[in-house]
Design a protein around this motif. Structure first.
Motif, PDB file in Angstrom:
ATOM      1  N   HIS A 130     -65.193  66.497 -26.458  1.00 19.83           N
ATOM      2  CA  HIS A 130     -65.783  65.806 -25.260  1.00 19.83           C
ATOM      3  C   HIS A 130     -67.330  65.507 -25.597  1.00 19.83           C
ATOM      4  N   ALA A 131     -67.801  66.265 -26.026  1.00 20.94           N
ATOM      5  CA  ALA A 131     -69.414  66.131 -26.340  1.00 20.94           C
ATOM      6  C   ALA A 131     -69.695  66.747 -27.499  1.00 20.94           C
ATOM      7  N   VAL A 132     -70.891  66.262 -28.035  1.00 18.58           N
ATOM      8  CA  VAL A 132     -71.787  66.735 -29.001  1.00 18.58           C
ATOM      9  C   VAL A 132     -73.109  66.844 -28.704  1.00 18.58           C
ATOM     10  N   ARG A 133     -73.777  67.915 -28.335  1.00 16.78           N
ATOM     11  CA  ARG A 133     -75.297  68.058 -27.899  1.00 16.78           C
ATOM     12  C   ARG A 133     -76.116  68.915 -28.615  1.00 16.78           C
ATOM     13  N   HIS A 134     -77.394  68.579 -28.545  1.00 14.80           N
ATOM     14  CA  HIS A 134     -78.589  69.308 -29.334  1.00 14.80           C
ATOM     15  C   HIS A 134     -78.430  70.642 -28.898  1.00 14.80           C
ATOM     16  N   ASP A 135     -78.454  71.873 -29.710  1.00 10.49           N
ATOM     17  CA  ASP A 135     -78.346  73.130 -29.513  1.00 10.49           C
ATOM     18  C   ASP A 135     -79.444  73.728 -30.469  1.00 10.49           C
ATOM     19  N   GLY A 136     -80.847  73.663 -30.211  1.00 13.29           N
ATOM     20  CA  GLY A 136     -81.706  74.000 -31.032  1.00 13.29           C
ATOM     21  C   GLY A 136     -81.616  73.689 -32.593  1.00 13.29           C
ATOM     22  N   GLU A 137     -81.260  74.448 -33.551  1.00 14.78           N
ATOM     23  CA  GLU A 137     -81.356  73.840 -35.032  1.00 14.78           C
ATOM     24  C   GLU A 137     -79.781  73.504 -35.181  1.00 14.78           C
TER      25      GLU A 137
END
Ligand code: FAD
Length: 354
Positions: free
Chosen positions: A102-109
């Motif tokens: 459903h989603a790809v998001r930023h997560d720190g590194e």
């Protein structure tokens, strides 16, 4: 539970499998998530009579030639599905079918990949979701008032479904020509083929092999700063596969210019005349299926993501494979995607070693 890994590939059609083949060769830890319940990507959903426009030996993914079948130069979609299923198994590619992202998001590194079966924290992501799930329908006046059936290429299966009906097939590309030919040659429908501009057939001796050679030559010329070499588009739009040729030669494939609007019973032409119709089949193309990447806010003009090679220009941890030439020459073809997949895997490997 959130799992961590080097590379998460979203989409397990031919582009996702080619990525898997090369990621394995780079020794990377990866998983492929595929919304489809079974292997085959979009080929599983094509209409019954569809055949490739290239011979089997020119339609292969890296490492394994597509087998030929006696008496059949251009394989059908079922053959491609079998080939992809065998490919996945032969190389023991870790594909989780029936898992939609459903989603790809930023997560720190890392990039956080959210699927309906949990989430993954990936150092890099390859998006290979194709276009089949995003059929495009043009904004033609009256589309909402037409009382007949409206379908897109993705819903068309076989000519028998339209026996005795008057059918408008809209679109001057390969899908429009092939579906109009399929209906005109079999099944007893009255077909009216509608195109925005006069259809442009490629010469009969040009098939996918020649198209790939022309695309490769053009890419090489552009890379070397030469601009004189014409691309594939200069040759025409429609590959004269046997069924298209047969329908064209029997004068069953003549087109009319686009109508101005749909009416409850049919369509109205530019001169004000009307034609009644039972169904309209929109063979009007696709858009890239990129909604899972929305949280990364990378989409620019035309909804596309700017790329340098296969890498997203604004996000070095994201690569795009398939979709169209904007992710690499012939990236959305069986024979062309292997090269882009190899380059993506090499780049990802170098990036992860940094
Ligand atoms: P797909 O095959 O669409 O695979 C994408 C996969 O990603 C699917 O399994 C889908 O379920 C999955 N997916 C989508 N969204 C998500 C998500 N959010 N999460 C998880 N999984 C997801 N090419 C040729 O080389 N020769 C031909 O003769 C030829 N003929 C064609 C005829 C037609 C009518 C069309 C439409 C295309 C044709 N192509 C041909 C072009 C191309 O090879 C195919 O479109 C091919 O299916 C593209 O492969 P892909 O892996 O990029 O996408």
């Amino acid at each position: 539970m959130t799992r961590s890994l080097d590379v998460l590939v979203v989409g397990g059609g031919q582009a996702g499998l080619a990525a898997g083949y090369h990621l394995r060769r780079q020794g990377l830890d990866f998983t492929v998530l595929d919304a489809g319940a079974e292997p085959g990507g979009a080929w599983r959903n094509m209409w019954d009579s569809l055949h490739l426009f290239s011979p089997a030996e020119h339609s292969s993914l890296p490492g394994r030639l597509m087998p030929t079948r006696p008496g059949e130069t251009y394989p059908d979609a079922r053959h491609v599905v079998d080939y992809l299923a065998d490919y996945e198994k032969r190389y023991d590619l870790p594909v989780r079918h029936g898992t939609s992202v459903h989603a790809v998001r930023h997560d720190g590194e890392r990039l956080l990949v959210e699927a309906d079966e949990g989430s993954w924290r990936a150092r890099t992501v390859v998006s290979a979701t194709g276009t089949w799930s995003r059929p495009f329908l043009p904004a033609v006046p009256g589309r909402a008032v037409f009382r007949g059936r409206q379908l897109h290429t993705v819903n068309y299966r076989r000519p028998d479904d339209f026996t005795g009906q008057r059918v408008l097939v809209v679109g001057g590309g390969n899908s429009g020509a092939q579906i109009a030919a399929d209906l005109a040659l079999h099944g007893g429908a009255e077909v009216i083929w509608v195109t925005r501009r006069p259809p442009r057939f490629l010469a009969d001796d040009i098939d996918g092999r020649a198209l790939f050679d022309v695309a490769t030559a053009r890419r090489r010329a552009l890379d070397e700063g030469r601009t004189g070499t014409a691309g594939v588009a200069a040759l025409g739009d429609i590959v004269a596969v046997p069924a298209v040729r047969a329908a064209r030669d029997a004068a069953l494939l003549t087109s009319r210019p686009m109508f101005t609007r749909l009416t409850p019973q049919g369509v109205e032409w530019a001169d004000g005349d009307g034609t009644e119709a039972d169904a309209v089949i929109w063979c009007t193309g696709f858009r890239p299926a990129l909604s899972h990447l929305t949280p990364l806010a990378l989409r620019g003009e035309g909804g596309r993501i700017a790329t340098e090679g296969t890498r997203a220009a604004g996000e070095p941890r994201l690569h795009l494979l398939g979709y169209g030439d904007w992710t690499g020459p012939a990236s959305a073809t069986l024979i062309g995607v292997g090269r882009q997949a190899r380059e993506a895997a090499r780049e990802i490997s170098a990036f992860l070693r940094k």
